[in-house]
Scaffold this motif. Structure first.
Motif, PDB file in Angstrom:
ATOM      1  N   ASN A 142       0.823  -1.211   0.000  1.00  0.00           N
ATOM      2  CA  ASN A 142       0.000   0.000   0.000  1.00  0.00           C
ATOM      3  C   ASN A 142       0.856   1.260   0.000  1.00  0.00           C
ATOM      4  O   ASN A 142       1.774   1.401   0.822  1.00  0.00           O
ATOM      5  N   SER A 143       0.547   2.178  -0.900  1.00  0.00           N
ATOM      6  CA  SER A 143       1.194   3.479  -0.903  1.00  0.00           C
ATOM      7  C   SER A 143       0.737   4.283   0.309  1.00  0.00           C
ATOM      8  O   SER A 143      -0.374   4.096   0.820  1.00  0.00           O
ATOM      9  N   ASN A 144       1.591   5.192   0.763  1.00  0.00           N
ATOM     10  CA  ASN A 144       1.212   6.129   1.827  1.00  0.00           C
ATOM     11  C   ASN A 144       0.314   7.244   1.292  1.00  0.00           C
ATOM     12  O   ASN A 144      -0.206   8.032   2.080  1.00  0.00           O
ATOM     13  N   ARG A 145       0.153   7.309   0.002  1.00  0.00           N
ATOM     14  CA  ARG A 145      -0.700   8.323  -0.629  1.00  0.00           C
ATOM     15  C   ARG A 145      -2.033   7.662  -0.996  1.00  0.00           C
ATOM     16  O   ARG A 145      -2.084   6.844  -1.931  1.00  0.00           O
ATOM     17  N   PRO A 146      -3.117   7.976  -0.296  1.00  0.00           N
ATOM     18  CA  PRO A 146      -4.397   7.300  -0.539  1.00  0.00           C
ATOM     19  C   PRO A 146      -4.859   7.376  -1.986  1.00  0.00           C
ATOM     20  O   PRO A 146      -5.498   6.450  -2.496  1.00  0.00           O
ATOM     21  N   ASP A 147      -4.525   8.476  -2.663  1.00  0.00           N
ATOM     22  CA  ASP A 147      -4.963   8.632  -4.049  1.00  0.00           C
ATOM     23  C   ASP A 147      -4.192   7.751  -5.018  1.00  0.00           C
ATOM     24  O   ASP A 147      -4.618   7.543  -6.163  1.00  0.00           O
TER      25      ASP A 147
END
Length: 519
Positions: free
Chosen positions: A487-492
């Motif tokens: 999972n990226s730390n950037r939700p988008d």
């Protein structure tokens, strides 16, 4: 404090590959503006300036152009040297000239040393990848510098006993490690007649290891086989890299004098420190080497020359890290930075984590491991020995005009048909992609959405394409399943699978037949 001492400054010059693996071209990188990409920007700030550093001689008042590479120990990443050769041949030539000139003046010991080819974290490689990374690095060096390397820079200085034994097996003479990578030392030459009792081992750490001498590391099964080890001066190297010591060439050399309690002081940093990380660092280095160090009776040398004059009088055992996984110079948790959320990163927002690292590595390991039996199946058909053919295929990368038919004849024992020729070369190109996708920069930074991680996913994407062209069982869906756990730390942005679909797959170029041959 010594009256006359030896000084070695080592620069590790490296940038990750940046090309689109489908086209071989580097696409614009807006974060490097006003330059086209980061290679161009760092060349302008570092690689070029260090080849042509301009200083004014305080005695004569005359301007001098100094080739810093002729004064320092250095390594360049093979993929970076390839880029420099194509895009900035004047800088490339100065680097090659510096090694030749230093070899002439230092008893045959050039300033350059090799580097593991794709900047993978070697302790995390499987045995085959470890050996190929080392052998490709040696072969690339030999082709460029016209001699055998005496040493190989370990990416991030990452090593364990398995890596050290590989260096010994490949005939390398010495290696440079961080002081925290020493575990125990003792007096003795290491030969069977001179070995001393195990009780004489003394535990050391980064604060107590003597960095002013060379050590002897012996192969665990064959103690007479060994490699010399130099541990660089940690405090001074950190001050150069992170504490603004390059603000003054006089302060820099004064620090060398202050730390010089033995015959040798040696420091090691990223080469990009000199000009890219610190503006005018190239000028400071030139003044220090050309003016200040000689004026303070510091003799500038390199490791090969020094080792001739001062063979190791001590043996060393290295710190193998947690579970024997390895240690390095940039992660206090062994080599966790490239395997898990160890806590080491380069910033980011509050609450960010690097839990994406482990599933990223699992996804890439899946691709590599799925391919291995299919490559092995080419034994006796396309290759006499597939893995030896892979090791030797570096010549096809270094010399695009190399006679491929002859190369494959030598490795198959017969002339191949056009279809077989295509299959063999496609298998080798696939292997190249599977090696490059482990470039360490993909894990180093703070988020999976960084350009460095996207780059290694490009190599994975190209590998998947080549597997499809060869008619191997499909792997894309399982690969994406594994990436979806990162999972990226950037939700988008989403997950690694989302990043792959958004930033990698649109770059794909459909290829058939001979278009997929090694380039």
């Amino acid at each position: 404090m010594f009256l006359m001492g030896s000084l070695i400054i080592h620069g590790h010059f490296y940038q990750p590959p940046r090309e689109n693996p489908w086209t071989g071209t580097i696409e614009p990188e807006p974060s490097a503006a006003p330059f086209h990409d980061w290679n161009e920007r760092i060349h302008s700030e570092c690689y070029g300036p260090n080849a042509f550093a301009r200083i004014v001689n305080p005695t004569t008042g005359e301007e001098q152009i100094v080739n810093n590479y002729a004064k320092i120990s250095f390594n360049f990443g093979p993929t970076l040297l390839g880029w420099l050769e194509q895009n900035h041949p004047e800088t490339y030539d100065r680097i090659i000239d510096a090694d030749r000139d230093s070899a002439e003046s230092r008893g045959g010991h050039g300033n350059a040393i090799a580097q593991a080819y794709g900047h993978a974290i070697l302790p995390l490689c499987n045995e085959r990848d470890l050996r190929t990374q080392v052998r490709w690095g040696i072969a690339d060096f030999r082709a460029r510098f016209g001699r055998d390397p005496e040493a190989l820079w370990l990416p991030e200085t990452a090593c364990n006993d398995r890596v050290m034994d590989a260096l010994i097996d490949e005939g390398l003479r010495f290696v440079i490690l961080a002081p925290n990578q020493a575990a125990r030392v003792r007096v003795g030459t290491g030969s069977s007649s001179d070995r001393v009792d195990s009780a004489d081992w003394r535990t050391v750490d980064e604060n107590s290891i003597d960095t002013s001498v060379a050590y002897r590391y012996s192969n665990r099964q064959s103690p007479k086989r060994s490699v010399a080890v130099f541990f660089y001066d940690g405090p001074t190297s950190r001050a150069i890299a992170f504490e603004n010591l390059l603000k003054s060439s006089r302060d820099l050399v004064d620090q060398f004098r202050l730390r010089g309690t033995g015959e040798l002081i040696n420091v090691a940093t990223d080469g990009e420190t000199y000009g890219h990380h610190f503006k005018f660092g190239d000028i400071c280095l030139a003044y220090a080497l050309e003016i200040e160090a000689p004026a303070r009776s510091l003799r500038i040398t390199n490791y090969g020359q020094y080792l001739d004059e001062h063979p190791p009088a001590f043996e060393v055992e290295i710190n193998n890290g947690p579970g024997g996984e390895g240690t390095c110079w940039s992660c206090t948790h062994g080599v966790g930075r490239w395997a898990r959320d160890c806590g080491c990163h380069t910033g980011g927002e509050a609450g960010w984590n690097q839990a994406w690292r482990a599933p990223l590595r699992r996804a890439l390991d899946f691709l590599r491991n799925e391919n291995a039996p299919h490559f092995e199946e080419t034994r006796g058909t396309l290759f006499n020995d597939p893995w030896q053919s892979r090791d030797d295929s570096i010549v096809l990368i270094l010399d695009p005009d190399h006679l491929r038919e002859q190369f494959l004849y030598e490795h198959a024992g017969r002339w191949l048909s056009m279809r077989e020729l295509w299959c063999a070369l496609t298998h080798l190109e696939l292997q190249r992609m599977l090696l490059l996708m482990y470039t360490s920069c993909g894990w180093f930074f703070n988020d999976i959405s960084g350009i460095e991680t996207i780059q290694i996913l490009k190599y994975a994407g190209r590998a998947i394409d080549l597997m499809e062209q060869l008619g191997l069982p499909p792997v894309r869906e399982r690969f994406l399943d594994l990436l979806s756990e990162a999972n990226s730390n950037r939700p988008d942005i989403g997950t690694g699978a989302d990043i792959y679909r958004r930033f990698v797959e649109p770059l794909r170029i459909k290829q058939t037949g001979r278009e997929a041959l090694v380039t």
